[in-house]
Write a protein that holds these residues in place. Structure first.
Motif, PDB file in Angstrom:
ATOM      1  N   CYS A 171       0.854  -1.188   0.000  1.00  0.00           N
ATOM      2  CA  CYS A 171       0.000   0.000   0.000  1.00  0.00           C
ATOM      3  C   CYS A 171       0.890   1.238   0.000  1.00  0.00           C
ATOM      4  CB  CYS A 171      -0.861   0.032   1.263  1.00  0.00           C
ATOM      5  SG  CYS A 171      -2.146  -1.208   1.214  1.00  0.00           S
ATOM      6  N   CYS A 175      -2.908   2.674   6.663  1.00  0.00           N
ATOM      7  CA  CYS A 175      -4.043   3.344   7.320  1.00  0.00           C
ATOM      8  C   CYS A 175      -4.040   2.975   8.807  1.00  0.00           C
ATOM      9  CB  CYS A 175      -5.367   2.901   6.704  1.00  0.00           C
ATOM     10  SG  CYS A 175      -5.429   3.105   4.923  1.00  0.00           S
ATOM     11  N   CYS A 178      -5.726  -0.278   9.980  1.00  0.00           N
ATOM     12  CA  CYS A 178      -5.431  -1.507   9.236  1.00  0.00           C
ATOM     13  C   CYS A 178      -4.743  -2.561  10.102  1.00  0.00           C
ATOM     14  CB  CYS A 178      -4.522  -1.180   8.055  1.00  0.00           C
ATOM     15  SG  CYS A 178      -4.206  -2.632   7.045  1.00  0.00           S
ATOM     16  N   ARG A 260      -7.093   2.397  -3.338  1.00  0.00           N
ATOM     17  CA  ARG A 260      -6.844   3.792  -2.962  1.00  0.00           C
ATOM     18  C   ARG A 260      -6.636   4.693  -4.161  1.00  0.00           C
ATOM     19  NH1 ARG A 260      -3.193   3.766   2.383  1.00  0.00           N
ATOM     20  NH2 ARG A 260      -2.386   5.632   1.394  1.00  0.00           N
TER      21      ARG A 260
HETATM   22  S1  SF4 Z   1      -6.608  -0.486   5.101  1.00  0.00           S
HETATM   23 FE1  SF4 Z   1      -6.360  -1.195   3.013  1.00  0.00          FE
HETATM   24  S2  SF4 Z   1      -5.437   0.527   1.926  1.00  0.00           S
HETATM   25 FE2  SF4 Z   1      -5.150   0.924   4.132  1.00  0.00          FE
HETATM   26  S3  SF4 Z   1      -3.129   0.072   4.610  1.00  0.00           S
HETATM   27 FE3  SF4 Z   1      -4.641  -1.538   5.031  1.00  0.00          FE
HETATM   28  S4  SF4 Z   1      -4.752  -2.750   3.154  1.00  0.00           S
HETATM   29 FE4  SF4 Z   1      -3.784  -0.798   2.655  1.00  0.00          FE
END
Ligand code: SF4
Length: 485
Positions: A171, A175, A178, A260
């Motif tokens: 990524c 986030c 996450c 994203r």
């Molecule tokens: S929530 Fe989704 S976009 Fe954000 S870091 Fe985790 S896997 Fe990646």
């Protein structure tokens, strides 16, 4: 504030904890067994008094007390459920909170409905039984029933029809909520070329197995992470390998979870189209800039809109958008504004998740959800359940995760014909799914309904460096696939 769970003379810890977490989410309980004592301010005692064959619950919570004792039922499973019920009633009594899913802590409410329907119960009888047993609210039961009836029409029936999952675990940044094994592009840059090389090798191996056992790939799902976090050339290399080694001529759907907005470019979208994927996700999670910033997503709401419109301009006619209810600093008004803006964009499906507080997410360590905030998140999910169907989206898959705020659900809503088969299958456990890449797992459903999982290594460096070992495990996969012959 400290919370202790005290278990005496029983081993129902798992279920008791799950019930306590419905009312007191995001808390790490101190766990005490039998003669252990606790000086926590809040204590929940559950006990089996063997001499008198009684079950006993005693709760001290936020200065209030509750106690209940009842004769224990005969079977152990019944006793477990009974103790959970007593605890549930006690916590409901002290907090005044009515959990919308009642006592149901499992992740697959739809499966419970489908099982009852397949036993010959009518939809009304199904709802009545589940309501009586788990105290589920009428709204949630209707949501589960509606979803189950739609799924019944979509689910495939042949053992030879399978799904394929490809993992790209990178990524742009991480986030805050996450808990996935995703690695930021910056920290993993040097690993990516080798990761892709191994991933392609695994795809070729799976291609041979698919051919050997005459399997038919019904759905392909490239997920992550954020698959579009890699370059257009790297994405093309992976997708070209799929095209060259997997027969996707009869595939019903092919998804790339672009995800994203800060990773979506015209070049990558063109690769996705050229390689015949027909469904993508552009996931805003929220369209409130301040919330996006708070959760560590380095893009704006405008970038999401731009990425969505670019995809439409390039001809994508099956686009999903993911939202999360309950993000930190988001409000009911903010969520409502996001939802309305998303509906105005007119995607083909919208998935509404509820925030999950998992230990691996930095958010878990930064905040605790209070019961006072749960009703707001509940209202957000209710708004989705009202507005999306009004706008032509029907719920088609539904699942729950542990540690979700308010014990709420994740729901996929789609326009007719745009339901994502893979999402249904992954939750249903009735179709084989082969996975490639780190943290992917293969799940083989055998003719007798039993299930075997073969897990890949969780982290990219492990996947790369122990690849040979991993491929040896493919023998186990092959042994299971043989049983489908
Ligand atoms: S929530 Fe989704 S976009 Fe954000 S870091 Fe985790 S896997 Fe990646």
């Amino acid at each position: 504030m400290n919370y202790a769970l005290i278990f005496k003379n029983h081993d129902f810890e798992y279920e008791i904890q799950a019930v306590a977490k419905i009312f007191i989410p995001g808390i790490r309980f101190q766990l005490c067994r039998n003669f252990e004592t606790s000086d926590a301010e809040n204590q929940i005692l559950t006990e089996y008094i063997s001499e008198q064959n009684l079950l006993h619950v005693k709760i001290f919570l936020h200065g209030k007390t509750y106690s209940d004792t009842a004769p224990a039922k005969t079977e152990k499973a019944e006793q477990e459920f009974q103790l959970c019920q007593m605890l549930y009633q006690g916590l409901q009594n002290l907090t005044g909170y009515q959990p919308p899913w009642g006592m149901l802590t499992g992740i697959r409410p739809v499966r419970k409905v489908l099982d009852k329907l397949s036993q010959g119960l009518t939809p009304e009888q199904t709802c009545q039984e589940l309501q009586q047993k788990y105290l589920i609210s009428d709204k949630k039961l209707q949501l589960a029933l509606h979803t189950a009836l739609l799924q019944k029409e979509i689910l495939p029936h042949s053992m030879k029809e399978i799904g394929l999952y490809i993992s790209i675990p990178f990524c742009p940044t991480r986030c805050s909520y996450c808990s996935f094994v995703s690695h930021s592009i910056e920290s993993a840059k040097s690993l990516i070329p080798e990761y892709i090389q191994k991933l392609c090798e695994e795809i070729r191996i799976l291609g041979k197995l698919i051919q050997k056992y005459h399997l038919s790939v019904q759905s392909v799902y490239i997920g992550g992470g954020t698959p579009t976090a890699v370059s257009a050339e790297q994405l093309k290399e992976i997708m070209q390998t799929i095209r060259n080694h997997i027969d996707i001529a009869h595939t019903r759907e092919y998804t790339v979870e672009a995800g994203r907005a800060d990773t979506i470019t015209e070049e990558k979208l063109l690769v996705i189209r050229e390689m015949n994927a027909d469904r993508i996700s552009v996931n805003p999670q929220t369209l409130q800039d301040s919330v996006l910033q708070k959760i560590g997503r380095c893009h704006t709401a405008q970038q999401v809109t731009d990425a969505f419109q670019l995809a439409r301009k390039l001809g994508f006619d099956n686009i999903n958008m993911d939202l999360i209810a309950g993000l930190p600093s988001d409000t009911y008004e903010g969520f409502s504004d996001t939802l309305r803006k998303v509906i105005d964009l007119n995607p083909d499906s919208v998935t509404v998740h509820t925030l999950t507080l998992k230990r691996a997410g930095t958010l878990y360590h930064d905040m605790n959800y209070q019961n006072t905030e749960i009703p707001v998140v509940e209202k957000m999910t209710e708004l989705s359940a009202a507005l999306l169907p009004e706008s032509g989206y029907q719920p088609y898959y539904l699942y729950r995760q542990k540690n979700t705020v308010g014990n709420l659900e994740n729901v996929g809503y789609a326009k007719t014909g745009k339901e994502n088969l893979y999402n249904i299958l992954i939750m249903d456990d009735r179709q084989t799914i082969l996975g490639a890449g780190c943290a992917a797992s293969s799940k083989i459903i055998l003719p007798d309904g039993n299930l075997t999982r073969v897990m890949n290594y969780k982290f990219p460096y492990e996947y790369i460096h122990r690849f040979e070992e991993l491929m040896n495990k493919k023998q186990l996969l092959e042994n299971e696939l043989e049983k489908l012959a």
